[in-house]
Design an enzyme around this catalytic site. Structure first.
Site, PDB file in Angstrom:
ATOM      1  N   HIS A  69       0.604  -0.952  -0.058  1.00 15.30           N
ATOM      2  CA  HIS A  69      -0.036   0.042   0.463  1.00 15.30           C
ATOM      3  C   HIS A  69       0.669   1.117   0.360  1.00 15.30           C
ATOM      4  O   HIS A  69       0.808   1.828  -0.843  1.00 15.30           O
ATOM      5  CB  HIS A  69      -0.796   0.145   1.381  1.00 15.30           C
ATOM      6  N   ARG A  70       2.007   1.627   0.354  1.00 15.03           N
ATOM      7  CA  ARG A  70       2.980   2.263   0.629  1.00 15.03           C
ATOM      8  C   ARG A  70       2.336   3.640   1.283  1.00 15.03           C
ATOM      9  O   ARG A  70       2.611   4.386   1.205  1.00 15.03           O
ATOM     10  CB  ARG A  70       3.174   2.936  -0.171  1.00 15.03           C
ATOM     11  N   ASP A  71       0.854   3.688   1.706  1.00 19.31           N
ATOM     12  CA  ASP A  71       0.172   5.084   2.338  1.00 19.31           C
ATOM     13  C   ASP A  71      -1.120   4.767   3.186  1.00 19.31           C
ATOM     14  O   ASP A  71      -2.190   4.980   3.285  1.00 19.31           O
ATOM     15  CB  ASP A  71      -0.390   5.732   1.052  1.00 19.31           C
ATOM     16  N   VAL A  72      -0.692   4.304   4.302  1.00 22.27           N
ATOM     17  CA  VAL A  72      -1.116   3.734   4.974  1.00 22.27           C
ATOM     18  C   VAL A  72      -1.487   4.334   6.353  1.00 22.27           C
ATOM     19  O   VAL A  72      -1.005   5.312   6.655  1.00 22.27           O
ATOM     20  CB  VAL A  72      -1.361   2.756   6.207  1.00 22.27           C
ATOM     21  N   ASN A 108      -6.939   7.113   5.185  1.00 20.47           N
ATOM     22  CA  ASN A 108      -7.245   5.741   3.771  1.00 20.47           C
ATOM     23  C   ASN A 108      -7.480   4.286   4.339  1.00 20.47           C
ATOM     24  O   ASN A 108      -7.929   3.320   4.195  1.00 20.47           O
ATOM     25  CB  ASN A 108      -5.826   5.819   3.558  1.00 20.47           C
TER      26      ASN A 108
END
Length: 152
Positions: free
Chosen positions: A35-38, A42
């Site tokens: 994911h890299r944007d937890v 979100n």
């Protein structure tokens, strides 16, 4: 998530989000989603308060045989999820602006945990609904997520 009022609802949401991340990282799957944007913004909730991970704009797809790429990125997702858990139990974001400067609260929260002072930062609303053993277990899980050592 701050509109959710009960401890049990928050636990259900956090469990759902953890299951979602586990599914994305599952080594049994043909491809893994990193994911890299937890972050808390979100994680969406449906009408039944079921957690839905959203915003895959920074995500990467990795094949299951790309072990090292997975581990490096996975550490970031797990760390970020630990921050989300701390935001949940504190019922506040992990940052604040003070005199025009951005102040990150994660290191303070970790320090208070290490000094066994989690009662100082847990939301008063949640303190009334939970026993301290439950709170300590939740905080311990969040704290473990903040470990940047992949082996841990």
């Amino acid at each position: 998530m701050w509109g959710v009022t009960t401890w049990n609802q928050l636990l259900k949401i956090c469990h759902g989000a953890a299951c979602g991340l586990n599914y994305l990282h599952d080594p049994v799957m043909h491809q893994r989603v990193l994911h890299r944007d937890v972050k808390s913004s979100n994680i969406f909730l449906d009408e039944n308060l079921t957690a839905k991970i959203s915003d895959f704009g920074l995500s990467q797809i990795g094949l299951t045989n790309q072990q090292y790429t997975y581990h490096v990125s996975n550490v970031v997702d797990v760390y970020s999820f630990g921050v989300v858990l701390l935001e949940v139990i504190c019922e506040r974001h992990c940052f604040e602006y003070c005199n025009g400067e951005l102040k990150i609260l994660v290191s303070l929260w970790k320090e208070l945990y290490e000094e066994d002072k989690i009662d100082d930062i847990v939301s008063n609303n949640l303190k009334e609904q939970m026993d301290m053993d439950s709170c300590k277990t939740f905080f311990n899980i969040a704290y473990q997520c903040l470990n940047r050592d992949r082996k841990e």
